[in-house]
Design an enzyme around this catalytic site. Structure first.
Site, PDB file in Angstrom:
ATOM      1  N   SER A   1       4.382  44.381  21.136  1.00 58.38           N
ATOM      2  CA  SER A   1       5.779  44.837  21.913  1.00 58.38           C
ATOM      3  C   SER A   1       5.265  44.546  23.546  1.00 58.38           C
ATOM      4  O   SER A   1       4.779  45.648  24.249  1.00 58.38           O
ATOM      5  CB  SER A   1       6.128  46.323  21.763  1.00 58.38           C
ATOM      6  OG  SER A   1       7.274  46.650  22.316  1.00 58.38           O
TER       7      SER A   1
ATOM      8  N   GLY B   1      11.063  44.840  20.130  1.00 60.54           N
ATOM      9  CA  GLY B   1      11.628  44.920  21.487  1.00 60.54           C
ATOM     10  C   GLY B   1      11.634  45.961  22.533  1.00 60.54           C
ATOM     11  O   GLY B   1      11.826  46.148  23.732  1.00 60.54           O
ATOM     12  N   ASP B   2      11.183  47.182  21.548  1.00 62.92           N
ATOM     13  CA  ASP B   2      10.757  48.426  22.268  1.00 62.92           C
ATOM     14  C   ASP B   2       9.722  49.005  21.816  1.00 62.92           C
ATOM     15  O   ASP B   2       8.967  48.586  21.106  1.00 62.92           O
ATOM     16  CB  ASP B   2      12.150  49.319  22.293  1.00 62.92           C
ATOM     17  CG  ASP B   2      12.248  50.212  23.416  1.00 62.92           C
ATOM     18  OD1 ASP B   2      11.653  50.627  24.117  1.00 62.92           O
ATOM     19  OD2 ASP B   2      13.561  50.381  24.025  1.00 62.92           O
ATOM     20  N   ASP B   3       9.545  50.449  21.904  1.00 61.55           N
ATOM     21  CA  ASP B   3       8.221  51.111  21.584  1.00 61.55           C
ATOM     22  C   ASP B   3       8.102  50.921  19.898  1.00 61.55           C
ATOM     23  O   ASP B   3       9.186  50.992  19.299  1.00 61.55           O
ATOM     24  CB  ASP B   3       8.331  52.484  21.781  1.00 61.55           C
ATOM     25  CG  ASP B   3       8.547  52.791  23.163  1.00 61.55           C
ATOM     26  OD1 ASP B   3       7.815  52.159  24.085  1.00 61.55           O
ATOM     27  OD2 ASP B   3       9.392  53.623  23.543  1.00 61.55           O
TER      28      ASP B   3
END
Length: 470
Positions: free
Chosen positions: A290, A257-259
């Site tokens: 992502s 959900g992020d890098d």
């Protein structure tokens, strides 16, 4: 009269404890000599071996094993100077809160074992804020300890044959989104102030926040991880090397959900004062998904500096951007000598993205005169398909991002591409053999190949041994 009787009693108890542990481990080896052994690669093998059930572990998914893990590791730590010890997590579901690792130690997670992170906050001790950050990232207070935590260690391994760590993060994500937290959510694995660290061949799912966070470490190997979180989960970064020297990350698969990988080194005035860069970093053979973040991010907390990063053989699928540089006025520090090659991207919003206005700050006391230095950024031999924008490159006025080089890059656009493909401000550099053609601030330099280092970093000289579990 006997001098120091209490001290002598403690010594006797310690000696007896070591003898009992050695007898227990020798019985285990003798009793399992006919069993088929398992081999695994590690920076060091251990003379002694124990199983979590030897210390009373219960793998029913309901019984808390937090005290069992801490007790087992505390006992095995007494063997550190006698060849070290490995603790095997056998098949089962092992509910646990946070526990601490020790030096000259291996935690081995069996392929049919699942570590389940406890939902009971009392099983997560509080930690002070990191000195290079000045506050917790989720709130001004401190931090919850990570599920697997260690500090001031030498020679520590967390590995397995693809066993699973389940952070059961959904409850934490709800608390974060509803502003119920005043301190930072736990990570799954965090190792601090340590040397010779290996994290390999395990699966991590549903972390409350970041998954793997080596911070203030040297000689770090991260290999063969599978990391999965819902693509809308908050701040579930995959791997975050933070103020680390001599690190290698390779052969990992991340859905986040992020890098997928976020390279960091401290936040504004706190990172500047702490002054510990991330340097000599290798990232290779990564697959990332992502949709709202980057395959690899440099920053935004980069105030201690990031330099000598070597990225190659990366695949990004349905990801917002490839390699993204994130910084802002007040960060100070630098991002320099970055080298990327052989990257393939499919369904991307941006291929290249650099941001000089990523303006989140720990507090209002940052120095507005602390300008970051972004220079020596090299990309080569890249292919992208189904791309919305080729690039968004936004430097800082009177502080341009410089020495950018992009060569041999072919970008295939979506069926309805944006008219302005290269959006560039306050940057300097060159391109060669790039389609579609770059902006005027990156003029064509014919037959130019961007530099990629040919020397080896020290971490590549670390030879893994073949270790066994009987």
């Amino acid at each position: 009269m006997e001098l120091f009787p209490k001290s002598r009693n403690y010594q006797i108890i310690a000696i007896v404890s070591i003898i009992l542990i050695l007898e227990l481990l020798s019985l285990r080896v003798e009793g399992s000599s006919q069993a088929k052994s398992i081999s695994y690669p590690a920076i060091n093998c251990r003379k002694h071996s124990a199983v979590l059930t030897d210390f009373g572990g219960v793998g029913d998914g309901k019984t808390s094993n937090t005290k069992v893990f801490n007790s087992a590791i505390a006992n095995l730590s007494q063997l550190a100077l006698d060849g070290g010890a490995q603790l095997i997590v056998p098949p089962g579901k092992w509910l646990t809160g946070s526990f601490n690792l020790t030096s000259h130690f291996t935690l081995y997670i069996h392929k049919d074992a699942i570590l389940l992170a406890s939902q009971d906050e009392t099983e997560w001790p509080y930690l002070a804020v990191l000195p290079s950050y000045g506050r917790g990232r989720d709130g001004p207070g401190g931090r919850f300890s990570s599920l697997i935590f260690g500090t001031n260690l030498t020679d520590v391994v967390v590995t397995g044959d693809n066993g699973t760590i389940d952070g059961q993060g959904a409850a934490w994500w709800i608390k974060y989104r509803s502003n119920q937290l005043t301190i930072t959510r736990p990570y799954l694995i965090e190792i601090m102030y340590s040397d010779y660290v290996q994290i390999s061949n395990i699966t991590l799912i549903n972390s409350p926040s970041w998954n793997v966070h080596p911070v203030y470490c040297s000689n770090v190997l991260v290999q063969g991880l599978t990391i999965i979180a819902p693509i809308d989960s908050p701040n579930t970064d995959g791997i975050n090397p933070d103020s680390c020297t001599n690190t290698k990350i390779e052969d990992c698969y991340i859905v986040s959900g992020d890098d997928c990988i976020a390279v960091k080194s401290g936040w504004d005035q706190y990172g500047i004062k702490f002054g510990m860069p991330t340097k000599h970093l290798i990232i290779r053979r990564l697959t990332c998904i992502s949709p709202d973040s980057a395959a690899i991010a440099l920053g935004s907390e980069m105030s201690g500096g990031i330099k000598d990063v070597r990225v190659e053989d990366i695949r990004a699928i349905d990801t917002q951007s490839g390699v993204r540089i994130k910084t802002a006025i007040g960060r100070g520090g630098y991002v320099k000598d970055i080298h990327v090659r052989r990257m393939r991207m499919e369904t991307m919003k941006y291929v290249f993205w650099m941001t000089g206005s990523y303006g989140s700050h720990p507090d209002p006391n940052f120095d507005p005169k602390a300008l970051p230095e972004i220079t020596g950024i090299n990309y080569r031999d890249m292919v992208a398909e189904n791309v919305t924008y080729a690039a968004r490159l936004d430097g800082i006025q009177n502080d341009p991002f410089s020495a950018i080089c992009i060569s041999n890059v072919k970008i295939g656009l979506t069926e309805k591409p944006q008219k302005l493909q290269w959006n560039c401000t306050d940057i300097q550099g060159v391109t060669s053999r790039v389609t579609p053609p770059a902006c005027n601030l990156l003029p064509e330099k014919k037959d130019n190949d961007c530099f990629f280092p040919s020397d080896k970093l020290p971490i590549e000289n670390v030879q893994l041994k073949t270790c066994f579990i009987a």
